[in-house]
Scaffold this active site. Structure first.
Site, PDB file in Angstrom:
ATOM      1  N   ASP A 114       0.820  -1.208   0.000  1.00 32.62           N
ATOM      2  CA  ASP A 114       0.000   0.000   0.000  1.00 32.62           C
ATOM      3  C   ASP A 114       0.854   1.257   0.000  1.00 32.62           C
ATOM      4  O   ASP A 114       0.444   2.293  -0.537  1.00 32.62           O
ATOM      5  CB  ASP A 114      -0.924   0.000   1.227  1.00 32.62           C
ATOM      6  CG  ASP A 114      -2.061  -0.998   1.083  1.00 32.62           C
ATOM      7  OD1 ASP A 114      -2.213  -1.548  -0.023  1.00 32.62           O
ATOM      8  OD2 ASP A 114      -2.782  -1.226   2.073  1.00 32.62           O
ATOM      9  N   GLY A 115       2.034   1.187   0.609  1.00 30.04           N
ATOM     10  CA  GLY A 115       2.910   2.346   0.618  1.00 30.04           C
ATOM     11  C   GLY A 115       3.352   2.746  -0.783  1.00 30.04           C
ATOM     12  O   GLY A 115       3.502   3.947  -1.076  1.00 30.04           O
ATOM     13  N   ASP A 141      -3.831  12.662  22.642  1.00 34.29           N
ATOM     14  CA  ASP A 141      -2.590  12.525  21.894  1.00 34.29           C
ATOM     15  C   ASP A 141      -2.687  13.117  20.499  1.00 34.29           C
ATOM     16  O   ASP A 141      -1.658  13.372  19.864  1.00 34.29           O
ATOM     17  CB  ASP A 141      -2.193  11.053  21.789  1.00 34.29           C
ATOM     18  CG  ASP A 141      -1.585  10.545  23.091  1.00 34.29           C
ATOM     19  OD1 ASP A 141      -1.384  11.371  23.997  1.00 34.29           O
ATOM     20  OD2 ASP A 141      -1.317   9.338  23.195  1.00 34.29           O
TER      21      ASP A 141
END
Length: 533
Positions: free
Chosen positions: A297-298, A406
């Protein structure tokens, strides 16, 4: 700070600010007063003497004054905009009212309508009813050509009241459906999923459940992106390039890194083309017909990031550890590419987000940084700071919430199986148009993720009273810092990423979550006990 200056600031709080608040209640008759108040705050902050490091309360006071001034200015602008919209709607109402009164006045004066038909007590034409019905049909047909509107006449010609008179003619209110924002038409978000029949609005299925692509002329140019530092990918890339050139006669583009690797092996790859600068990259979509990715996917994300506008169809081959967007197997690349080049093929339109940062230090609000396009998600986090992230979130200028935790993830539906899923977000079919709003470790038990529609514009701002700055990354890259007062604006990009499907969009999506995540995989419950008779 000298006492005189402190008293002047105090007088501002009790004087100008209170006067501005009175204007808030009275409809903001004079916006210049609020501008003057903001300038007074800025001059006060500039003229004040240097503050010692120990005077923390004075620092907080100055920040509070700046926040109050900006809040008053935004409230004034919002109120003025609301009054302008109300005046426009009132003008339209008066105009429509005057138009509706004209036929009634003509009827009372002439006793007949302009079409030549004479109407009785029932409101029906006394002669040639078939011509009247034909006129109504023509009116409806004409209106349907320009939009979705209502001219349905509800009448019951056969019913008779107890007193012997017919029911009066009942006409439904006319209306039109248009796609846009506040009266501004925008065909970008128009879809053919709303139908109109007999004065009622109903939603129906889309014209095609699965999107299909058919080549009008065969592809001539292909570009290949590969995962770096992989021997198997490098070997397959060389084999695929030879096959595409010798058997299909296609022109092939690769990245400069790949071309250098190919030429180091053999000079026979001189026919492979590449680019040299960013200007040529911006023109790739005008030259390339098809994109092939070899990786996970990258690699698909990297290939999509090379196109800042329209994206050619992508054929992703799975050569990574985990892939939700790579349905094709590299072992059968010849058969897969034969089917893709021949067509038709099923594709998935994966939506992207377009984002830009508005800096508080800019001279005016229209000065922004370079626009970023993301296929998975935009992540805003606290970085190395130990403080909680403090973020103010707005959706189409409506306040959503204040994020304390966060960070926050704004994800596309294609990225719903990535970072958003790990943070507790839902998995969404990639063709569902929407934006996922997922908090990261929120300091609240009731803070649940949201899924917002595709047409909204989200604005995430770091407030001036935030203890620390925040950091934003786009698909895990281009990490940038957000100082107090800076804002991130995100909306749906008009250029989706079309990826080829092995079967269809739904089949590939379900297979990916079953194979990749082992979704809902457990042993079948064993049978124990007598069966029901």
């Amino acid at each position: 700070m000298s006492p005189s200056k402190f008293n002047s600031s105090d007088s501002f709080v009790n004087g100008d600010a209170s006067h501005s608040c009175s204007n808030l209640e009275n409809g903001f008759s004079d916006l210049s007063l609020l501008t003057h108040s903001e300038k007074a705050v800025q001059e006060l902050l500039i003229q004040q003497t240097p503050i010692q490091a120990t005077d923390d309360h004075l620092i907080e006071f100055s920040e509070a004054l700046r926040t109050v001034a900006k809040t008053l200015r935004r409230a004034a602008e919002g109120k003025a905009l609301a009054q302008a919209e109300a005046a426009e709607w009132k003008r339209r109402y008066e105009l429509e009212k005057s138009r509706n009164q004209e036929p009634q006045q003509k009827e009372q004066s002439n006793g007949a309508y302009a079409d030549g038909f004479s109407y009785g007590k029932t409101g029906y034409p006394a002669k040639h009813p078939e011509l009247h019905n034909q006129e109504i049909e023509n009116s409806v047909r004409c209106c349907m050509e320009h939009g979705i509107c209502s001219h349905e006449v509800l009448q019951d010609g056969g019913s008779v009241c107890p007193n012997g008179s017919r029911n009066k003619l009942t006409r439904k209110a006319s209306f039109k459906l248009s796609w846009g924002c506040k009266g501004q038409t925008n065909d970008q978000h128009k879809h053919d999923i709303v139908s109109f029949e007999r004065g009622n609005i109903t939603t129906a299925e889309r014209s095609s459940k699965q999107i299909s692509l058919t080549w009008e002329s065969g592809p001539q140019t292909v570009i290949i992106f590969t995962k770096p530092n992989s021997i198997s990918v490098r070997i397959l890339c060389a084999q695929m390039i030879r096959w595409l050139k010798e058997h299909k006669g296609l022109q092939i583009y690769v990245e400069p890194r790949i071309r250098k690797e190919l030429l180091s092996e053999s000079n026979s790859f001189n026919f492979v083309k590449t680019w040299e600068d960013d200007k040529e990259i911006s023109l790739l979509h005008t030259k390339v017909d098809l994109v092939i990715t070899l990786g996970g996917d990258g690699t698909v994300l990297w290939a999509a990031s090379m196109f800042k506008g329209p994206v050619p169809p992508i054929v992703p081959f799975a050569m990574g550890s985990l892939g939700f967007m790579t349905p094709f197997h590299s072992e059968h690349y010849r058969e897969c590419l034969e089917a893709v080049l021949r067509g038709p093929i099923s594709i998935t339109l994966r939506h992207r987000l377009q984002c830009h940062i508005v800096r508080d230090k800019a001279r005016h609000e229209y000065e922004t940084e370079e626009q970023m396009l993301v296929l998975n998600e935009v992540t805003i986090d606290r970085g190395i700071s130990s403080y909680l992230t403090n973020l103010e979130c707005y959706c189409d200028n409506s306040f959503v919430t204040c994020v304390q935790g966060d960070g926050l993830i704004l994800s596309t539906t294609s990225g719903s199986t990535a970072y958003s899923l790990a943070a507790g977000g839902s998995m969404v079919h990639p063709q569902v148009p929407g934006i996922l709003f997922t908090p990261i470790c929120p300091h609240s038990l009731s803070f649940r993720p949201l899924i917002l529609p595709e047409h909204v514009t989200l604005r995430v701002q770091v407030p001036f009273n935030s203890r620390s700055s925040a950091w934003v990354s786009f698909d895990g890259k281009d990490r940038k810092q957000l100082e107090p007062g800076d804002a991130l604006v995100c909306s749906m990009a008009p250029w989706p990423v079309p990826t080829a499907c092995q079967v269809d969009s739904t089949n590939d999506f379900l297979r990916s979550i079953h194979d990749g995540l082992h979704w809902n995989l457990r042993k079948t419950q064993s049978f124990d006990g007598p069966r029901d008779t």
